[in-house]
Design a protein around this motif. Structure first.
Motif, short mmCIF file in Angstrom:
data_model
loop_
_atom_site.label_atom_id
_atom_site.label_comp_id
_atom_site.label_asym_id
_atom_site.label_seq_id
_atom_site.Cartn_x
_atom_site.Cartn_y
_atom_site.Cartn_z
N ALA A 184 -0.09 14.09 11.85
CA ALA A 184 -1.42 13.80 11.42
C ALA A 184 -1.37 12.55 10.41
O ALA A 184 -1.91 11.68 10.30
N ALA A 185 -0.28 12.90 9.31
CA ALA A 185 -0.33 12.00 8.28
C ALA A 185 0.31 10.64 8.79
O ALA A 185 -0.07 9.54 8.28
N LEU A 186 1.10 10.78 9.65
CA LEU A 186 1.75 9.57 10.19
C LEU A 186 1.00 8.85 11.11
O LEU A 186 0.76 7.46 10.98
N VAL A 187 -0.04 9.31 11.65
CA VAL A 187 -0.78 8.73 12.53
C VAL A 187 -1.87 8.01 11.52
O VAL A 187 -2.19 6.80 11.98
N LYS A 188 -2.34 8.51 10.76
CA LYS A 188 -3.12 7.76 9.72
C LYS A 188 -2.59 6.67 8.85
O LYS A 188 -3.15 5.62 9.17
N GLN B 1 11.78 15.20 12.05
CA GLN B 1 11.08 13.72 11.63
C GLN B 1 11.07 12.89 13.05
O GLN B 1 9.82 12.20 13.07
N ALA B 2 12.06 12.61 13.19
CA ALA B 2 12.14 11.89 14.74
C ALA B 2 10.90 12.21 15.63
O ALA B 2 10.42 11.24 16.21
N LYS B 3 10.87 13.44 15.88
CA LYS B 3 10.06 14.07 16.93
C LYS B 3 8.72 13.70 16.43
O LYS B 3 7.69 13.23 17.05
N SER B 4 8.39 13.81 15.09
CA SER B 4 6.80 13.48 14.61
C SER B 4 6.71 11.96 14.66
O SER B 4 5.84 11.50 14.97
N VAL B 5 7.63 11.40 14.40
CA VAL B 5 7.55 9.58 14.40
C VAL B 5 7.17 9.26 15.83
O VAL B 5 6.30 8.53 16.02
N VAL B 6 8.24 9.76 16.68
CA VAL B 6 7.79 9.35 18.18
C VAL B 6 6.45 9.87 18.40
O VAL B 6 5.64 8.86 19.19
N ALA B 7 6.14 10.89 18.27
CA ALA B 7 4.89 11.47 18.64
C ALA B 7 3.70 10.75 18.19
O ALA B 7 2.59 10.19 18.78
N ALA B 8 3.61 10.32 16.92
CA ALA B 8 2.76 9.79 16.19
C ALA B 8 2.64 8.06 16.70
O ALA B 8 1.51 7.77 16.79
N MET B 9 3.74 7.52 16.79
CA MET B 9 3.77 5.95 17.42
C MET B 9 3.08 6.08 18.70
O MET B 9 2.42 5.16 19.15
N ASP B 10 3.72 7.13 19.74
CA ASP B 10 2.97 7.47 21.01
C ASP B 10 1.62 7.40 20.83
O ASP B 10 0.97 6.71 21.74
N GLN B 11 1.12 8.32 19.88
CA GLN B 11 -0.55 8.61 19.93
C GLN B 11 -1.21 7.24 19.41
O GLN B 11 -2.22 6.91 20.04
N THR C 49 0.73 -1.05 0.07
CA THR C 49 0.00 -0.01 0.14
C THR C 49 0.95 1.15 -0.09
O THR C 49 1.90 1.46 0.75
N VAL C 50 0.71 2.07 -0.77
CA VAL C 50 1.56 3.43 -1.06
C VAL C 50 0.68 4.43 -0.64
O VAL C 50 -0.38 4.64 -1.03
N ILE C 51 1.36 5.35 0.67
CA ILE C 51 0.65 6.38 1.05
C ILE C 51 1.68 7.65 0.75
O ILE C 51 3.06 7.71 0.97
#
Length: 213
Positions: free
Chosen positions: A58-62, A82-92, A48-50
């Motif tokens: 928000a895009a990572l969370v989806k 990027q690291a901060k967004s990835v960690v935050a999204a994975m935590d969410q 699946t390509v996103i």
């Protein structure tokens, strides 16, 4: 079968890992990248390509819906963001397993003349940003593995050894195929190297600089 999210899915190592995963496993791959038209799907039942930006939480969370393992093949001046967004999204979302590609030298762990050469090549914005991103990952509660490759070659070889954080880095170079193989092994055995930062090099490549310089 695992559901794997690959961030930066058009990267050279990522493409090698993706092909190996398709050939050798039954995992489902969600391929996340900024320009989706750069990828050609070969198995629509398993890929699946996103299209999205890894700084967009928000895009990572989806993209993380239903995901069990995240493999991040990111890298540019925005890597700390990027690291901060990835960690935050994975935590969410509550996804824990992260495989993160970094680089050698972020702990000043490369000894001797090669270490000096590496600093000369990578200081001034590259090592600093990658070190900052790694610190974000390490300060999280994720089940991460940080991979610190030696200088990368396109050699058609899979041959590598590893060192841990706190140990002197070994060798000067490693093939992208080797790093892809290590990534696949971690995806297949997600309980291995958890919360470790692993240096990866091709054996018997010690020297003042990589052979291709």
């Amino acid at each position: 079968m695992a559901n794997v999210l690959i961030l930066g899915a058009n990267g050279k190592i990522a493409r090698l890992a993706e092909q190996q995963l398709l050939d050798q496993t039954d995992h489902h791959l969600t391929l996340f990248l900024r320009k989706a038209n750069r990828l050609t799907v070969t198995d629509s039942s398993r890929e699946t390509v996103i299209e999205g930006d890894a700084t967009d939480q928000a895009a990572l969370v989806k993209a993380l819906t239903g995901i069990e393992i995240v493999y991040a093949n990111l890298g540019n001046q925005a890597i700390e963001k990027q690291a901060k967004s990835v960690v935050a999204a994975m935590d969410q979302v509550g996804v824990k397993r992260l495989i993160w590609i970094s680089t050698l030298g972020i702990y000043d762990e490369v000894p001797g003349a090669f270490g000096k050469w590496n600093h000369e090549k990578l200081d001034g914005g590259y090592l600093e940003t990658y070190a900052a991103a790694a610190k974000v990952i390490e300060n999280s509660d994720l089940a991460y593995t940080i991979i610190r490759p030696a200088w990368l070659s396109n050699k058609d070889i899979v041959s590598y050894e590893t060192t841990q954080r706190g140990e002197s880095f070994k060798g000067t170079e490693v093939s992208r195929k080797s790093i892809a193989d290590f990534v696949v092994k971690l995806i297949n055995q997600p309980d291995k190297e958890v919360r470790h930062s692993v240096g990866v090099n091709q054996p018997n490549t010690d020297g003042d600089k990589p052979s291709f310089y």
